[in-house]
Design a protein around this motif. Structure first.
Motif, PDB file in Angstrom:
ATOM      1  N   LEU A 118      58.495  41.288  22.358  1.00  0.00           N
ATOM      2  CA  LEU A 118      58.581  42.631  21.788  1.00  0.00           C
ATOM      3  C   LEU A 118      59.658  42.650  20.714  1.00  0.00           C
ATOM      4  CD1 LEU A 118      58.056  45.661  21.635  1.00  0.00           C
ATOM      5  CD2 LEU A 118      59.529  45.941  23.655  1.00  0.00           C
ATOM      6  N   ASP A 119      59.258  42.991  19.475  1.00  0.00           N
ATOM      7  CA  ASP A 119      60.200  43.008  18.356  1.00  0.00           C
ATOM      8  C   ASP A 119      60.595  44.435  18.003  1.00  0.00           C
ATOM      9  OD1 ASP A 119      58.123  44.116  16.692  1.00  0.00           O
ATOM     10  OD2 ASP A 119      57.347  42.085  16.414  1.00  0.00           O
ATOM     11  N   ALA A 120      61.557  44.560  17.102  1.00  0.00           N
ATOM     12  CA  ALA A 120      62.109  45.865  16.740  1.00  0.00           C
ATOM     13  C   ALA A 120      61.072  46.762  16.082  1.00  0.00           C
ATOM     14  CB  ALA A 120      63.316  45.677  15.823  1.00  0.00           C
ATOM     15  N   GLU A 121      60.242  46.191  15.205  1.00  0.00           N
ATOM     16  CA  GLU A 121      59.242  47.004  14.505  1.00  0.00           C
ATOM     17  C   GLU A 121      58.262  47.632  15.493  1.00  0.00           C
ATOM     18  OE1 GLU A 121      55.823  46.581  10.981  1.00  0.00           O
ATOM     19  OE2 GLU A 121      56.872  44.805  11.741  1.00  0.00           O
ATOM     20  N   THR A 122      57.808  46.845  16.468  1.00  0.00           N
ATOM     21  CA  THR A 122      56.867  47.367  17.457  1.00  0.00           C
ATOM     22  C   THR A 122      57.552  48.388  18.355  1.00  0.00           C
ATOM     23  OG1 THR A 122      55.766  45.213  17.425  1.00  0.00           O
ATOM     24  CG2 THR A 122      55.185  46.725  19.204  1.00  0.00           C
ATOM     25  N   ALA A 123      58.778  48.109  18.755  1.00  0.00           N
ATOM     26  CA  ALA A 123      59.520  49.052  19.592  1.00  0.00           C
ATOM     27  C   ALA A 123      59.668  50.401  18.893  1.00  0.00           C
ATOM     28  CB  ALA A 123      60.893  48.475  19.931  1.00  0.00           C
ATOM     29  N   THR A 124      59.922  50.371  17.595  1.00  0.00           N
ATOM     30  CA  THR A 124      60.061  51.607  16.821  1.00  0.00           C
ATOM     31  C   THR A 124      58.786  52.436  16.879  1.00  0.00           C
ATOM     32  OG1 THR A 124      61.640  50.556  15.323  1.00  0.00           O
ATOM     33  CG2 THR A 124      60.544  52.548  14.533  1.00  0.00           C
ATOM     34  N   GLU A 125      57.638  51.788  16.807  1.00  0.00           N
ATOM     35  CA  GLU A 125      56.363  52.496  16.886  1.00  0.00           C
ATOM     36  C   GLU A 125      56.111  53.050  18.285  1.00  0.00           C
ATOM     37  OE1 GLU A 125      54.161  53.348  14.551  1.00  0.00           O
ATOM     38  OE2 GLU A 125      55.545  52.522  13.058  1.00  0.00           O
ATOM     39  N   ILE A 126      56.402  52.248  19.302  1.00  0.00           N
ATOM     40  CA  ILE A 126      56.098  52.667  20.676  1.00  0.00           C
ATOM     41  C   ILE A 126      56.885  53.917  21.056  1.00  0.00           C
ATOM     42  CG2 ILE A 126      56.272  51.999  23.109  1.00  0.00           C
ATOM     43  CD1 ILE A 126      55.710  49.115  22.256  1.00  0.00           C
ATOM     44  N   VAL A 127      58.152  53.987  20.674  1.00  0.00           N
ATOM     45  CA  VAL A 127      58.984  55.115  21.109  1.00  0.00           C
ATOM     46  C   VAL A 127      58.653  56.413  20.371  1.00  0.00           C
ATOM     47  CG1 VAL A 127      60.883  53.600  21.810  1.00  0.00           C
ATOM     48  CG2 VAL A 127      60.867  54.560  19.483  1.00  0.00           C
ATOM     49  N   THR A 143      47.226  41.327  13.528  1.00  0.00           N
ATOM     50  CA  THR A 143      47.901  40.320  12.703  1.00  0.00           C
ATOM     51  C   THR A 143      49.379  40.217  13.073  1.00  0.00           C
ATOM     52  OG1 THR A 143      48.279  42.009  11.010  1.00  0.00           O
ATOM     53  CG2 THR A 143      46.304  40.640  10.783  1.00  0.00           C
ATOM     54  N   SER A 144      49.884  41.279  13.697  1.00  0.00           N
ATOM     55  CA  SER A 144      51.251  41.302  14.220  1.00  0.00           C
ATOM     56  C   SER A 144      51.213  42.132  15.486  1.00  0.00           C
ATOM     57  CB  SER A 144      52.218  41.927  13.207  1.00  0.00           C
ATOM     58  OG  SER A 144      51.915  43.303  13.043  1.00  0.00           O
ATOM     59  N   LEU A 145      52.301  42.119  16.255  1.00  0.00           N
ATOM     60  CA  LEU A 145      52.332  42.924  17.474  1.00  0.00           C
ATOM     61  C   LEU A 145      52.292  44.411  17.139  1.00  0.00           C
ATOM     62  CD1 LEU A 145      52.453  42.600  20.536  1.00  0.00           C
ATOM     63  CD2 LEU A 145      54.940  42.816  20.397  1.00  0.00           C
ATOM     64  N   THR A 146      52.953  44.795  16.076  1.00  0.00           N
ATOM     65  CA  THR A 146      52.912  46.191  15.649  1.00  0.00           C
ATOM     66  C   THR A 146      51.490  46.606  15.299  1.00  0.00           C
ATOM     67  OG1 THR A 146      55.146  45.966  14.760  1.00  0.00           O
ATOM     68  CG2 THR A 146      53.863  47.866  14.024  1.00  0.00           C
ATOM     69  N   ASP A 147      50.804  45.743  14.589  1.00  0.00           N
ATOM     70  CA  ASP A 147      49.412  46.015  14.230  1.00  0.00           C
ATOM     71  C   ASP A 147      48.548  46.148  15.483  1.00  0.00           C
ATOM     72  OD1 ASP A 147      47.153  46.233  12.431  1.00  0.00           O
ATOM     73  OD2 ASP A 147      46.657  44.169  12.974  1.00  0.00           O
ATOM     74  N   ALA A 148      48.763  45.270  16.452  1.00  0.00           N
ATOM     75  CA  ALA A 148      47.994  45.329  17.697  1.00  0.00           C
ATOM     76  C   ALA A 148      48.252  46.638  18.429  1.00  0.00           C
ATOM     77  CB  ALA A 148      48.342  44.144  18.585  1.00  0.00           C
ATOM     78  N   TYR A 149      49.514  47.073  18.470  1.00  0.00           N
ATOM     79  CA  TYR A 149      49.841  48.329  19.147  1.00  0.00           C
ATOM     80  C   TYR A 149      49.171  49.514  18.456  1.00  0.00           C
ATOM     81  CZ  TYR A 149      52.334  52.520  20.525  1.00  0.00           C
ATOM     82  OH  TYR A 149      52.623  53.791  20.947  1.00  0.00           O
ATOM     83  N   LYS A 150      49.272  49.578  17.132  1.00  0.00           N
ATOM     84  CA  LYS A 150      48.681  50.695  16.401  1.00  0.00           C
ATOM     85  C   LYS A 150      47.174  50.745  16.587  1.00  0.00           C
ATOM     86  CE  LYS A 150      52.111  51.092  12.666  1.00  0.00           C
ATOM     87  NZ  LYS A 150      52.319  50.945  11.200  1.00  0.00           N
ATOM     88  N   ARG A 151      46.530  49.590  16.599  1.00  0.00           N
ATOM     89  CA  ARG A 151      45.082  49.539  16.776  1.00  0.00           C
ATOM     90  C   ARG A 151      44.684  49.935  18.195  1.00  0.00           C
ATOM     91  NH1 ARG A 151      41.989  46.117  13.519  1.00  0.00           N
ATOM     92  NH2 ARG A 151      41.322  44.783  15.238  1.00  0.00           N
ATOM     93  N   ALA A 152      45.479  49.541  19.165  1.00  0.00           N
ATOM     94  CA  ALA A 152      45.197  49.948  20.551  1.00  0.00           C
ATOM     95  C   ALA A 152      45.375  51.457  20.707  1.00  0.00           C
ATOM     96  CB  ALA A 152      46.114  49.209  21.511  1.00  0.00           C
ATOM     97  N   LEU A 153      46.420  51.991  20.114  1.00  0.00           N
ATOM     98  CA  LEU A 153      46.704  53.421  20.192  1.00  0.00           C
ATOM     99  C   LEU A 153      45.603  54.243  19.534  1.00  0.00           C
ATOM    100  CD1 LEU A 153      48.776  55.641  20.961  1.00  0.00           C
ATOM    101  CD2 LEU A 153      49.801  55.297  18.702  1.00  0.00           C
TER     102      LEU A 153
END
Length: 538
Positions: free
Chosen positions: A328-337, A300-310
């Motif tokens: 790439l937004d700040a919320e997703t970057a925060t999760e990736i790092v 539903t968001s890029l952050t959501d997509a990253y968490k689901r892929a992880l």
């Protein structure tokens, strides 16, 4: 019939008395011309190069004054003349050559500094057919090849990067160049014209839609000399072909050290995979390790997509490549790092996200400016001993295929969506590939096994491990759809998939035992769809 050499030995040191400068890229040419003038070198030049040198207040002679013939046909004909090529090709220690030079008043040219029309840039910028053709250089390659052939007497320079070394050589060697130096520059010159012609040839095959040309040429310009290749004992370099396709080769590195051989290979695989998912449909993320996906999802968001892929395989994701299909937004970057990641590649990045990633100085951040078109053609190549294996890119998409339900039970609407998702991912997994998917994310991935049964089993085991790590009641493979990139030759592979919890299967079909596999699916109430197209990836 081969031409026989007169076996005249090449001199070691050659004094540069006359230089021909004719360049499209004017970078550093005035500085070089000044250095040559200080050594008393006579300068010959053409067109814009002549004007740049003259405007710098340096003595320079127009090539037209040497040939006695004006530049004609919009500059297409200016250096194709015996006065130029004789000066480049004459063997100075051959009495017959010297006699011909004297008879026809041809002066020796000891240095040729030439670079070519910007064909690569025009092609990459999407120039139309006539404009691209007009930027095919003729005189430049001819002079380069002539000078390089006669490197016993002529120094040839085709790249502004070599100007400083040339200037230093002349300064430390009384205006002379050594034979070994000329040899290396000649080799570089032929490589340059070969790469240039390769790019032109490949553009023609694309423009004219020639899938399998009689002659295939590959060439590129060195972008990066690497510390090593796949392993420390292997040398490696990264070459750019000029192909207009957003990706790792065209991306801007915003931070982090240069990418390694393995980084580039894996990042390319990641970005090509995530580009299968159009951002207008949903944000998507692909996490890659050793060129295989360990998790892919939309959200539903890029952050959501990253968490689901992880969540698919958080263990393998450590030290992996993260590819995103949108900004790439700040919320997703925060999760990736939060975990160690080698590379992030995305079409674009916000300033806030870039600042967050900057705190991880070794994390590479690549911005491409766009996504590659998964339906575009192009080609891929790999070397084998004594040859090249070249094929058109696998640009088939499951949305374009005629899917055929072969079981008694048809898939539900959600199962069909999951099937297509799994099949998109399976296309990018090393064969034998088995991909489980559910609700827009990979549930488990089995890659690169010699047996498809093993791929199915390994994926099932990894799904169980992921469930334990995430605290889920059951693995995501329960109730999932599963994709096989090639047909199931026996029912055992299907039974392994069913044991892992799959309720729907998508595969190419075409096995001699299709009926046996379909019967097993019917026995277990599993829906199965044939695509009629496989996606081997070796």
């Amino acid at each position: 019939m081969a031409v026989v050499s007169k076996m005249i030995p090449a001199p070691d040191q050659v004094k540069i008395r006359t230089a021909l400068l004719s360049v499209s890229d004017k970078t550093g040419i005035v500085e070089l011309a000044k250095a040559l003038s200080e050594h008393g070198v006579r300068l010959l030049s053409t067109g814009g190069t002549f004007k740049a040198i003259r405007d710098a207040g340096l003595p320079v002679t127009d090539v037209s004054d040497v040939t006695g013939f004006p530049e004609i046909m919009d500059g297409r004909v200016k250096t194709l003349h015996p006065g130029v090529h004789g000066g480049l090709l004459a063997i100075r220690d051959d009495a017959e050559h010297v006699k011909a030079m004297e008879e026809h008043k041809i002066g020796a040219i000891d240095l040729a500094v030439i670079n070519l029309y910007p064909f690569e840039e025009v092609r990459a910028a999407g120039g139309d057919y006539p404009t691209t053709v007009e930027n095919i250089d003729i005189g430049g390659p001819a002079m380069i090849r002539a000078a390089a052939k006669n490197h016993a007497y002529v120094t040839v320079v085709v790249d502004p990067q070599d100007y400083p070394q040339l200037i230093q050589t002349l300064a430390s060697n009384d205006g002379q160049t050594a034979y070994a130096f000329r040899q290396k520059l000649a080799a570089r010159a032929y490589a340059r014209t070969a790469a240039y012609d390769a790019m032109i040839s490949n553009w023609f095959t694309e423009a004219l839609d020639i899938e399998i040309p009689r002659y295939r040429t590959l060439g590129g310009a060195l972008s990066q000399e690497m510390r090593y290749g796949e392993n420390p004992h292997q040398a490696a370099g990264f070459y750019l072909t000029g192909e207009k396709r957003p990706g790792v080769a065209t991306a801007r590195l915003l931070q982090g050290k240069q990418l390694s051989y393995n980084n580039i290979n894996d990042t390319d695989a990641a970005f090509e995979l995530v580009s299968e998912f159009f951002p207008e449909n949903a944000p998507a993320c692909a996490i890659i390790k050793h060129a295989n996906p360990c998790g892919v999802a939309i959200g539903t968001s890029l952050t959501d997509a990253y968490k689901r892929a992880l969540a698919c395989d958080s263990v393998s994701a450590f030290g992996g490549i993260v590819a995103l299909n949108t900004l790439l937004d700040a919320e997703t970057a925060t999760e990736i790092v939060k975990i160690f990641t080698e590379v992030i590649i995305a079409p674009d990045v916000t300033d806030e996200a870039q600042a967050i990633i900057a705190a991880k100085k070794n994390l590479r951040l690549l911005v491409t400016g766009g996504l590659p078109d998964p339906r575009s053609r192009g080609f891929t190549a790999k070397t084998v001993s004594g040859g090249l294996l070249v094929q058109t890119r696998d640009n088939a998409m499951v949305e374009d295929l005629d899917l055929r339900v072969v079981t008694k039970r048809a898939p539900t609407e959600q199962e069909l969506i999951d099937m297509k998702f799994a099949y998109k991912v399976a296309k990018h997994v090393k064969s034998n590939a088995v991909v489980y998917a559910k609700d827009g994310q990979t549930a488990a991935i089995g890659a690169g096994q010699m047996s498809r049964v093993d791929s199915a089993r390994i994926a099932g085991l990894k799904a169980e491990e992921a469930a334990k790590a995430m605290g889920w009641a059951e693995p995501m493979t329960r109730g999932s759809a599963v994709a096989s990139e090639a047909f199931l030759p026996f029912a055992d592979g299907l039974l392994s998939m069913i044991a892992a919890g799959a309720k729907a299967v998508i595969q190419p079909g075409g096995s001699m035992r299709d009926e046996e596999v379909i019967a097993a699916a019917d026995e277990h109430g599993v829906a199965m769809v044939f695509t009629g197209m496989r996606h081997f990836r070796h």
